[in-house]
Design a protein around this motif. Structure first.
Motif, PDB file in Angstrom:
ATOM      1  N   LYS A  23       0.670  -1.680  -0.068  1.00 23.59           N
ATOM      2  CA  LYS A  23       0.076   0.258  -0.141  1.00 23.59           C
ATOM      3  C   LYS A  23       0.893   1.659  -0.051  1.00 23.59           C
ATOM      4  O   LYS A  23       2.419   1.422   0.166  1.00 23.59           O
ATOM      5  N   ARG A  24       0.124   2.259   0.066  1.00 28.39           N
ATOM      6  CA  ARG A  24       0.884   3.727  -0.368  1.00 28.39           C
ATOM      7  C   ARG A  24       1.942   3.817   1.130  1.00 28.39           C
ATOM      8  O   ARG A  24       2.979   4.084   1.257  1.00 28.39           O
ATOM      9  N   TYR A  25       1.227   3.232   2.310  1.00 28.20           N
ATOM     10  CA  TYR A  25       1.979   3.677   3.689  1.00 28.20           C
ATOM     11  C   TYR A  25       3.017   2.796   3.533  1.00 28.20           C
ATOM     12  O   TYR A  25       4.248   2.740   4.336  1.00 28.20           O
ATOM     13  N   ARG A  28       5.496   3.953   1.730  1.00 24.72           N
ATOM     14  CA  ARG A  28       6.541   5.570   2.513  1.00 24.72           C
ATOM     15  C   ARG A  28       7.513   4.987   4.082  1.00 24.72           C
ATOM     16  O   ARG A  28       8.128   5.676   4.439  1.00 24.72           O
ATOM     17  N   GLU A  34       7.209  10.301  -1.833  1.00 26.61           N
ATOM     18  CA  GLU A  34       5.413  11.051  -3.255  1.00 26.61           C
ATOM     19  C   GLU A  34       6.761  11.742  -3.886  1.00 26.61           C
ATOM     20  O   GLU A  34       6.716  13.479  -2.888  1.00 26.61           O
ATOM     21  N   ASN A  39       3.837   9.673  -8.017  1.00 32.74           N
ATOM     22  CA  ASN A  39       4.501   8.609  -7.757  1.00 32.74           C
ATOM     23  C   ASN A  39       5.678   8.072  -6.665  1.00 32.74           C
ATOM     24  O   ASN A  39       5.707   9.300  -6.105  1.00 32.74           O
ATOM     25  N   PHE A  40       6.229   7.436  -5.805  1.00 38.31           N
ATOM     26  CA  PHE A  40       6.785   6.667  -5.116  1.00 38.31           C
ATOM     27  C   PHE A  40       8.541   6.509  -5.565  1.00 38.31           C
ATOM     28  O   PHE A  40       8.799   5.842  -6.566  1.00 38.31           O
ATOM     29  N   LYS A  64       1.846   5.852  -9.465  1.00 34.56           N
ATOM     30  CA  LYS A  64       1.145   5.925  -8.572  1.00 34.56           C
ATOM     31  C   LYS A  64      -0.265   5.251  -8.150  1.00 34.56           C
ATOM     32  O   LYS A  64      -0.686   4.919  -7.106  1.00 34.56           O
ATOM     33  N   LEU A  66       0.771   1.474  -8.666  1.00 34.55           N
ATOM     34  CA  LEU A  66       1.145   0.329  -7.432  1.00 34.55           C
ATOM     35  C   LEU A  66       1.139  -0.896  -8.224  1.00 34.55           C
ATOM     36  O   LEU A  66       1.397  -1.429  -7.326  1.00 34.55           O
TER      37      LEU A  66
END
Length: 113
Positions: A23-25, A28, A34, A39-40, A64, A66
């Protein structure tokens, strides 16, 4: 370089893909930042001493959505893609690359494809 479902750095025969559970978290928590486009991106030094501004850098960018990613090993300034697998002179960088990638797999960010 376009985003792909499976990605490998230049010269490597090991491909990686995103873990479907990531996931996004998760990104991070594992050092990804970000970008303005959503995007990451993760940039890590492959040098023996982390404080050194010389040596190679591993760049991983996750789209973005994922689902797709791209990765490369670049020069210290990040402008030119390098192949650290073409000779044994870069054995330490190769070892650090695999160490970082194994960490991403164990934390649920990536999987081997």
């Amino acid at each position: 370089m376009a985003f792909k479902e499976k990605a490998a750095v230049e010269g490597s025969d090991v491909f990686y893909k995103m873990n479907p559970a990531a996931k996004r978290y998760t990104l991070r928590d594992n050092g990804f930042t970000e970008t303005n486009s959503g995007n990451f991106q993760l940039i890590r030094s492959l040098d023996a001493t982390p404080q050194s501004k010389e040596g190679f850098k591993l760049k991983i960018t996750v789209a973005k959505d994922l689902q797709t990613l791209k990765m490369s090993v670049t020069t210290a300034n990040g402008l030119k893609s390098m192949n650290i697998f073409k000779n044994e002179q870069h054995a330490m960088s190769q070892e650090k690359f695999y160490f970082l990638m194994d960490g991403m797999i164990s934390r649920g960010v990536l999987e081997k494809a």
